[in-house]
Design an enzyme around this catalytic site. Structure first.
Site, PDB file in Angstrom:
ATOM      1  N   SER A 147      18.526 -18.544   5.957  1.00 20.54           N
ATOM      2  CA  SER A 147      18.717 -17.097   5.747  1.00 20.54           C
ATOM      3  C   SER A 147      19.276 -16.475   7.013  1.00 20.54           C
ATOM      4  CB  SER A 147      17.375 -16.440   5.429  1.00 20.54           C
ATOM      5  OG  SER A 147      17.497 -15.030   5.446  1.00 20.54           O
ATOM      6  N   TYR A 162       8.336 -14.831   7.226  1.00 18.95           N
ATOM      7  CA  TYR A 162       9.578 -15.288   6.563  1.00 18.95           C
ATOM      8  C   TYR A 162      10.639 -15.684   7.584  1.00 18.95           C
ATOM      9  CZ  TYR A 162      13.724 -15.243   3.554  1.00 18.95           C
ATOM     10  OH  TYR A 162      14.880 -15.584   2.890  1.00 18.95           O
ATOM     11  N   LYS A 166      12.493 -19.370   8.454  1.00 18.73           N
ATOM     12  CA  LYS A 166      13.942 -19.594   8.334  1.00 18.73           C
ATOM     13  C   LYS A 166      14.566 -20.041   9.659  1.00 18.73           C
ATOM     14  CE  LYS A 166      14.306 -18.931   3.923  1.00 18.73           C
ATOM     15  NZ  LYS A 166      14.768 -19.983   3.015  1.00 18.73           N
TER      16      LYS A 166
HETATM   17  N1  LIG Z   1      17.762 -13.057  -1.908  1.00 19.00           N
HETATM   18  C1  LIG Z   1      18.102 -12.971  -0.623  1.00 19.00           C
HETATM   19  O1  LIG Z   1      18.426 -11.880  -0.103  1.00 19.00           O
HETATM   20  C2  LIG Z   1      18.132 -14.206   0.235  1.00 19.00           C
HETATM   21  C3  LIG Z   1      18.796 -14.138   1.462  1.00 19.00           C
HETATM   22  C4  LIG Z   1      18.821 -15.256   2.277  1.00 19.00           C
HETATM   23  C5  LIG Z   1      18.210 -16.429   1.857  1.00 19.00           C
HETATM   24  N2  LIG Z   1      17.579 -16.473   0.665  1.00 19.00           N
HETATM   25  C6  LIG Z   1      16.924 -17.737   0.294  1.00 19.00           C
HETATM   26  O2  LIG Z   1      17.459 -18.224  -0.910  1.00 19.00           O
HETATM   27  C7  LIG Z   1      16.498 -19.052  -1.566  1.00 19.00           C
HETATM   28  C8  LIG Z   1      16.396 -18.641  -3.029  1.00 19.00           C
HETATM   29  O3  LIG Z   1      15.886 -17.326  -3.108  1.00 19.00           O
HETATM   30  P1  LIG Z   1      16.304 -16.282  -4.233  1.00 19.00           P
HETATM   31  O4  LIG Z   1      16.733 -15.061  -3.521  1.00 19.00           O
HETATM   32  O5  LIG Z   1      17.189 -16.915  -5.229  1.00 19.00           O
HETATM   33  O6  LIG Z   1      14.858 -15.950  -4.838  1.00 19.00           O
HETATM   34  P2  LIG Z   1      14.289 -15.897  -6.338  1.00 19.00           P
HETATM   35  O7  LIG Z   1      15.252 -15.231  -7.252  1.00 19.00           O
HETATM   36  O8  LIG Z   1      12.941 -15.295  -6.197  1.00 19.00           O
HETATM   37  O9  LIG Z   1      14.176 -17.431  -6.716  1.00 19.00           O
HETATM   38  C9  LIG Z   1      13.304 -18.241  -5.984  1.00 19.00           C
HETATM   39  C10 LIG Z   1      13.219 -19.618  -6.624  1.00 19.00           C
HETATM   40  O10 LIG Z   1      12.346 -20.411  -5.824  1.00 19.00           O
HETATM   41  C11 LIG Z   1      11.373 -20.980  -6.673  1.00 19.00           C
HETATM   42  N3  LIG Z   1      10.097 -21.155  -5.990  1.00 19.00           N
HETATM   43  C12 LIG Z   1       9.377 -20.239  -5.297  1.00 19.00           C
HETATM   44  N4  LIG Z   1       8.232 -20.792  -4.878  1.00 19.00           N
HETATM   45  C13 LIG Z   1       8.233 -22.076  -5.318  1.00 19.00           C
HETATM   46  C14 LIG Z   1       7.316 -23.138  -5.227  1.00 19.00           C
HETATM   47  N5  LIG Z   1       6.152 -23.030  -4.589  1.00 19.00           N
HETATM   48  N6  LIG Z   1       7.655 -24.325  -5.800  1.00 19.00           N
HETATM   49  C15 LIG Z   1       8.813 -24.461  -6.447  1.00 19.00           C
HETATM   50  N7  LIG Z   1       9.721 -23.487  -6.585  1.00 19.00           N
HETATM   51  C16 LIG Z   1       9.420 -22.308  -6.024  1.00 19.00           C
HETATM   52  C17 LIG Z   1      11.227 -20.028  -7.852  1.00 19.00           C
HETATM   53  O11 LIG Z   1      10.796 -20.762  -9.006  1.00 19.00           O
HETATM   54  P3  LIG Z   1       9.351 -20.704  -9.687  1.00 19.00           P
HETATM   55  O12 LIG Z   1       8.754 -19.374  -9.356  1.00 19.00           O
HETATM   56  O13 LIG Z   1       9.646 -20.887 -11.144  1.00 19.00           O
HETATM   57  O14 LIG Z   1       8.617 -21.851  -9.095  1.00 19.00           O
HETATM   58  C18 LIG Z   1      12.661 -19.580  -8.030  1.00 19.00           C
HETATM   59  O15 LIG Z   1      13.359 -20.504  -8.819  1.00 19.00           O
HETATM   60  C19 LIG Z   1      15.199 -18.885  -0.779  1.00 19.00           C
HETATM   61  O16 LIG Z   1      15.034 -19.984   0.093  1.00 19.00           O
HETATM   62  C20 LIG Z   1      15.449 -17.620   0.026  1.00 19.00           C
HETATM   63  O17 LIG Z   1      14.687 -17.570   1.196  1.00 19.00           O
HETATM   64  C21 LIG Z   1      17.528 -15.403  -0.171  1.00 19.00           C
END
Ligand SMILES: NC(=O)c1ccc[n+]([C@@H]2O[C@H](COP(=O)([O-])OP(=O)(O)OC[C@H]3O[C@@H](n4cnc5c(N)ncnc54)[C@H](OP(=O)(O)O)[C@@H]3O)[C@@H](O)[C@H]2O)c1
Length: 257
Positions: A147, A162, A166
């Protein structure tokens, strides 16, 4: 992308947001994708939606914050597909929650589940994924999703641990790369993608508050779509096997972070 057609990928956190978007792209190129998450019903829907694509979706339940669940999922993966060539370590959580203040259990739980999911889970999945990659003599790639918060801890929100997880993802990605160099493994690449803000379900109402949603709907805040990040994964995959983009920062135009 032709070189990956017929190969197998694992995508963690495939039930929502960025992970879901990555699966949707990979199957278009004939890549079979093992989709991991806790919410199986979502993974089954994804499989159904993508049934006519050249690559197939194989949903498997996995809680990456729980070692026993990872072990069980990888036993199943090995049985189902044997070896893998691509691992996208994407599952992650983020809750807007102060670290200081009340000495309450809820905050302690958020701290440990954020570390266990974003860092420990990623490391454990990478170890298991690498083992399956080495079962064949094929080329492989591990893509860890970090991130922008892993580059800049000074964010305007209460991001709790968080940011710390990261930063750790970036550090351990480089450690993995260095270790493979020492092992003289020239076939598996390790890299990291650091997205800026992406509109997903992350943090639920703690991040995408009604006020934030209104700002986004009005187009007043630059933010990426999950599909934008999925495109950067494709970009990593498109490079020749001898090219390692070790780290990529992806921001929406105009982002201040
Ligand atoms: N959105 C942003 O602004 C942003 C920015 C930078 C980086 N990121 C990174 O991108 C990645 C994806 O995030 P997103 O924004 O797409 O979030 P999201 O829409 O909340 O999706 C998160 C995914 O992670 C899974 N997950 C969470 N906890 C888990 C666990 N204990 N075991 C297995 N799966 C788990 C969830 O599935 P289940 O709940 O079904 O298990 C879901 O599929 C993360 O690493 C996040 O830190 C996001």
């Amino acid at each position: 992308m032709e070189k990956w057609s017929g190969k197998t990928a694992i995508v963690t956190g495939a039930s929502a947001g960025i992970g879901d978007a990555i699966v949707r792209e990979l199957v278009k190129y004939g890549i079979n994708v093992v989709a991991l998450a806790r919410r199986m019903e979502r993974l089954e829907t994804l499989k159904d939606q993508l049934k006519d694509e050249p690559g197939k979706v194989i949903p498997i339940k996995c809680d990456v914050s729980d070692k026993a669940s990872i072990d069980a999922a990888f036993e199943e993966i090995e049985k189902e597909v044997g070896t893998v060539q691509i691992l996208v370590n994407n599952a992650g959580i983020c809750f807007m929650q102060q670290m200081f203040g009340d000495d309450d259990e809820k905050t302690d739980e958020i701290i440990s589940s954020t570390i266990n999911t974003n860092f420990l889970g990623l490391v454990r999945v990478a170890r298991k994924g690498y083992k399956l990659m080495k079962k064949s003599d094929d080329y492989g790639i591990i893509i860890n999703i970090g991130s922008i918060a892993g580059h800049n801890a000074s964010m305007e929100y209460f991001v709790n641990v968080y940011s710390g997880t990261k930063f750790a993802v970036r550090a351990v990605t480089e450690s993995m790369r260095q270790e493979l160099n020492k092992l003289k493994d020239t076939k598996v690449r390790v890299c990291e993608i650091s997205p800026g803000g992406v509109q997903t379900e992350i943090g639920g109402d703690t991040i995408f508050t009604a006020e934030m949603k209104a700002i986004l709907e009005a187009g007043e805040y630059p933010i990426l779509k999950s599909s934008d990040v999925a495109q950067t994964v494709l970009f990593m995959l498109m490079t020749p096997y001898n090219v390692n983009i070790t780290e990529m920062i992806v921001k929406p135009v105009g982002e201040s972070m």
